[in-house]
Design a protein around this motif. Structure first.
Motif, PDB file in Angstrom:
ATOM      1  N   ASN A 246     -51.358 -65.217  11.913  1.00 44.74           N
ATOM      2  CA  ASN A 246     -52.693 -65.873  11.759  1.00 44.74           C
ATOM      3  C   ASN A 246     -52.884 -66.749  10.603  1.00 44.74           C
ATOM      4  O   ASN A 246     -52.041 -66.262   9.630  1.00 44.74           O
ATOM      5  CB  ASN A 246     -53.866 -64.523  11.724  1.00 44.74           C
ATOM      6  CG  ASN A 246     -55.156 -65.316  12.220  1.00 44.74           C
ATOM      7  OD1 ASN A 246     -55.542 -66.543  12.197  1.00 44.74           O
ATOM      8  ND2 ASN A 246     -56.023 -64.479  12.717  1.00 44.74           N
ATOM      9  N   SER A 248     -56.282 -67.615   8.171  1.00 49.87           N
ATOM     10  CA  SER A 248     -57.605 -67.314   7.916  1.00 49.87           C
ATOM     11  C   SER A 248     -58.387 -68.679   7.661  1.00 49.87           C
ATOM     12  O   SER A 248     -57.737 -69.801   7.557  1.00 49.87           O
ATOM     13  CB  SER A 248     -58.014 -66.262   7.092  1.00 49.87           C
ATOM     14  OG  SER A 248     -57.595 -66.810   5.709  1.00 49.87           O
ATOM     15  N   THR A 249     -59.759 -68.771   7.753  1.00 52.70           N
ATOM     16  CA  THR A 249     -60.553 -69.800   7.705  1.00 52.70           C
ATOM     17  C   THR A 249     -60.530 -70.157   6.206  1.00 52.70           C
ATOM     18  O   THR A 249     -60.686 -71.476   5.962  1.00 52.70           O
ATOM     19  CB  THR A 249     -61.857 -69.592   8.239  1.00 52.70           C
ATOM     20  OG1 THR A 249     -62.235 -68.524   7.290  1.00 52.70           O
ATOM     21  CG2 THR A 249     -62.118 -69.345   9.457  1.00 52.70           C
ATOM     22  N   GLU A 282     -52.480 -66.917  16.325  1.00 50.62           N
ATOM     23  CA  GLU A 282     -53.977 -67.043  16.120  1.00 50.62           C
ATOM     24  C   GLU A 282     -54.139 -67.889  15.017  1.00 50.62           C
ATOM     25  O   GLU A 282     -53.456 -67.968  14.025  1.00 50.62           O
ATOM     26  CB  GLU A 282     -54.649 -65.656  15.945  1.00 50.62           C
ATOM     27  CG  GLU A 282     -54.523 -64.926  17.058  1.00 50.62           C
ATOM     28  CD  GLU A 282     -55.188 -63.309  16.978  1.00 50.62           C
ATOM     29  OE1 GLU A 282     -56.430 -63.605  16.417  1.00 50.62           O
ATOM     30  OE2 GLU A 282     -54.818 -62.553  17.257  1.00 50.62           O
ATOM     31  N   ASP A 283     -55.071 -68.998  14.921  1.00 47.76           N
ATOM     32  CA  ASP A 283     -55.267 -69.754  13.815  1.00 47.76           C
ATOM     33  C   ASP A 283     -56.844 -70.413  13.893  1.00 47.76           C
ATOM     34  O   ASP A 283     -57.314 -70.290  14.869  1.00 47.76           O
ATOM     35  CB  ASP A 283     -54.079 -71.075  13.783  1.00 47.76           C
ATOM     36  CG  ASP A 283     -53.892 -71.282  12.668  1.00 47.76           C
ATOM     37  OD1 ASP A 283     -54.619 -71.926  11.702  1.00 47.76           O
ATOM     38  OD2 ASP A 283     -52.686 -71.130  12.211  1.00 47.76           O
ATOM     39  N   ASN A 284     -57.158 -70.991  12.619  1.00 52.52           N
ATOM     40  CA  ASN A 284     -58.383 -71.410  12.343  1.00 52.52           C
ATOM     41  C   ASN A 284     -58.642 -72.786  12.017  1.00 52.52           C
ATOM     42  O   ASN A 284     -59.484 -73.408  11.714  1.00 52.52           O
ATOM     43  CB  ASN A 284     -59.247 -70.377  11.534  1.00 52.52           C
ATOM     44  CG  ASN A 284     -59.434 -69.123  12.169  1.00 52.52           C
ATOM     45  OD1 ASN A 284     -60.191 -68.816  13.007  1.00 52.52           O
ATOM     46  ND2 ASN A 284     -58.506 -68.115  11.656  1.00 52.52           N
ATOM     47  N   ASN A 308     -56.779 -70.757  19.184  1.00 50.77           N
ATOM     48  CA  ASN A 308     -57.244 -71.388  17.891  1.00 50.77           C
ATOM     49  C   ASN A 308     -58.464 -72.150  18.517  1.00 50.77           C
ATOM     50  O   ASN A 308     -58.503 -73.039  19.062  1.00 50.77           O
ATOM     51  CB  ASN A 308     -56.252 -72.672  17.639  1.00 50.77           C
ATOM     52  CG  ASN A 308     -56.671 -73.115  16.416  1.00 50.77           C
ATOM     53  OD1 ASN A 308     -57.832 -73.475  16.197  1.00 50.77           O
ATOM     54  ND2 ASN A 308     -55.523 -73.789  15.658  1.00 50.77           N
ATOM     55  N   GLN A 310     -60.505 -74.000  17.061  1.00 55.02           N
ATOM     56  CA  GLN A 310     -60.912 -75.100  16.657  1.00 55.02           C
ATOM     57  C   GLN A 310     -59.918 -76.280  17.208  1.00 55.02           C
ATOM     58  O   GLN A 310     -60.416 -77.198  16.933  1.00 55.02           O
ATOM     59  CB  GLN A 310     -60.742 -75.281  15.138  1.00 55.02           C
ATOM     60  CG  GLN A 310     -61.471 -74.116  14.524  1.00 55.02           C
ATOM     61  CD  GLN A 310     -63.105 -74.302  14.519  1.00 55.02           C
ATOM     62  OE1 GLN A 310     -63.626 -75.379  14.522  1.00 55.02           O
ATOM     63  NE2 GLN A 310     -63.786 -73.308  14.818  1.00 55.02           N
TER      64      GLN A 310
END
Length: 505
Positions: A246, A248-249, A282-284, A308, A310
């Motif tokens: 991941n 984070s934002t 997972e990603d943002n 993701n 976004q």
């Protein structure tokens, strides 16, 4: 008989046994042992002693090797414990619970078949650069004798973290030239490269045949990277289980990868047969994130989670040097847009269907029913579950509805070719190359709807067959017609039939 002696490194009172020789090789203990060791072996009141842990086969506790000024635990103590364990061929180390300040590289260079259990938190300062933890050693130079990679490690609870990411050139964990080992990586966060799988050993096994259990890989610019020396080194046959990857934002908006296989075409040993089982990507970041970039041969990702919110094109990329790599099994958020395929013979299965590709003479897919050729090879169902078509091993197709073909049907001929005679269609008069015996249907209809091929194998030689719009029958003679009139009309009918190919000459 044991006695209690104060460990000079920690001021702990520990049990020691008297001995005059090293237990692992029976050589005499030197008089300078307190300078070289002073923990496992030490000199006290003119005699030498060995720590009860070592003599009893218990894991060596790295806390025995020193505390810092405020009685915290340090990388210096860990390194000393590791160094002495290798020197004495001891194969069990323990890093107990607690916080350890990592201010220098921890070099896990131990004897083969060593077990290391880590319960403590290995914390790295934000300003630290370089490699925080290195497992294994560099391979021999090409001119040096062959050496094997480090084999048989069992490392449990490996972790390494920075609290806050910065753009310093730092790597959390380096695993190099390790084979046939089991390593659990519990956590790695806050580095330019979280974990680097590396090899520069081209003759002793490289980094191969390992099992990795991976857990929390978050907020590293590259969470897991593969890299080889320019000339030599193998990285193959490794299996990676799990992993939550991941960003984070709050992570900086820079180009990131969860898994990156760095291609080295100058190195003749491609990454191969590395397997990633059920990773969670997972990603943002809507613009800069790549789930995985894969190169080499036959590397496989099984059931990935692609999340993701976004970026609808958040992708696994097979680069142009990838070959026979694959994504197997459907995964959360895994759609056609999730895979970018630039290589050869790669294949992938997604929630929106399967794609198999080939760039060779090998078939894309081969089916065989070994029980009987008359049994089905594949079949299709409608929305209600009713079988609507199937094909058997004899090559016979059975369809419950119409069959549509854009360019017609063709069949085998006496000369063995399969594409020269058949049933064709198009708009207007035929211009299709075909052999005699072929039939052409003009989709425009009218009185020039049906044609038959009577000569040549080119696009010429098509003859029009009249239809109901242009009857081939002669007009009915009037009552006043003479026998001569009837004969002429019959002759005209005969000529028309011959011209249409319906009556032999």
């Amino acid at each position: 008989m044991s006695i209690q002696i104060v460990n000079p490194a920690t001021n702990e009172t520990l049990n020691y046994f008297p001995t005059a020789t090293f237990l692992h090789n029976n050589s005499p203990i030197s008089s300078t042992i307190n300078n070289e060791d002073g923990v496992i072996y030490l000199e006290h009141s003119g005699n030498t002693y060995v720590l009860e842990d070592y003599m009893g086969g218990h894991p060596i506790n790295v806390r025995r090797f020193g505390l810092n000024a405020d009685r915290g635990y340090t990388s210096t103590a860990i390194n000393k414990g590791i160094k002495l364990a290798k020197k004495y061929n001891y194969k069990s180390l323990y890093i107990p619970n607690g916080d350890y300040d990592i201010t220098e590289t921890v070099n896990i260079d131990v004897a083969p078949d060593t077990t290391i259990k880590i319960e403590g938190n290995l914390n790295v300062k934000e300003s630290f650069t370089g490699n925080a933890i290195v497992i294994g050693t560099h391979g021999p130079a090409i001119t040096q004798p062959v050496e094997d990679s480090l084999a048989g490690l069992n490392i449990q609870g490996l972790n390494c973290s920075k609290k806050i990411y910065n753009d310093s050139d730092s790597t959390g964990i380096v695993i190099m030239n390790v084979i046939a080992s089991t390593i659990e990586i519990k956590r790695v966060t806050g580095f330019k490269i979280g974990t680097l799988i590396y090899s520069d050993n081209g003759r002793g096994g490289g980094t191969s045949y390992n099992t990795f259990f991976i857990n929390y890989f978050h907020d590293n610019k590259i969470n897991l990277k593969f890299e080889k020396n320019d000339v030599q080194g193998y990285i193959n046959e490794n299996t990676f289980y799990g992993g939550t990857f991941n960003h984070s934002t709050s992570f900086p908006k820079v180009k990131t990868f969860h898994i990156l296989m760095e291609d080295k075409q100058i190195n003749l040993h491609p990454y191969n047969n590395n397997r990633f089982l059920y990773p969670s990507f997972e990603d943002n970041d809507p613009d800069n994130a790549t789930a995985a970039q894969i190169t080499g041969e036959s590397n496989t990702i099984v059931g990935p989670r692609m999340e993701n919110p976004q970026d609808p094109f958040y992708a696994i990329i097979f680069d142009k040097y990838s070959k026979r790599c694959q994504v197997i099994s459907k995964g959360f958020g895994l759609y056609k847009s999730s895979v970018e395929n630039n290589g050869e013979e790669n294949s992938y299965e997604t929630n929106s269907g399967n794609l198999l590709t080939t760039n060779s003479v090998n078939p894309v897919l081969t089916l065989q029913n070994q029980a009987s050729s008359s049994y089905e090879l594949y079949s299709g169902l409608d929305a209600s579950g009713n079988k609507v078509f199937f094909v058997n091993g004899e090559g016979k197709g059975f369809y419950g509805n119409s069959v549509y073909a854009e360019q017609g049907f063709r069949w085998a001929t006496s000369d063995g070719s399969k594409n020269d005679r058949g049933l064709f269609n198009g708009n207007g008069a035929p211009s299709i190359a075909a052999n005699p015996g072929s039939i052409y249907i003009n989709n425009d209809g009218g009185n020039k709807m049906l044609w038959i091929k009577t000569a040549s194998g080119s696009s010429s030689g098509w003859k029009l067959i009249g239809t109901q719009a242009d009857a081939l029958t002669a007009a009915e003679p009037s009552p006043s017609a003479t026998a001569q009139d009837v004969w002429v009309r019959l002759k005209n009918l005969e000529d028309n039939l011959k011209a249409a190919g319906l009556l032999s000459s």
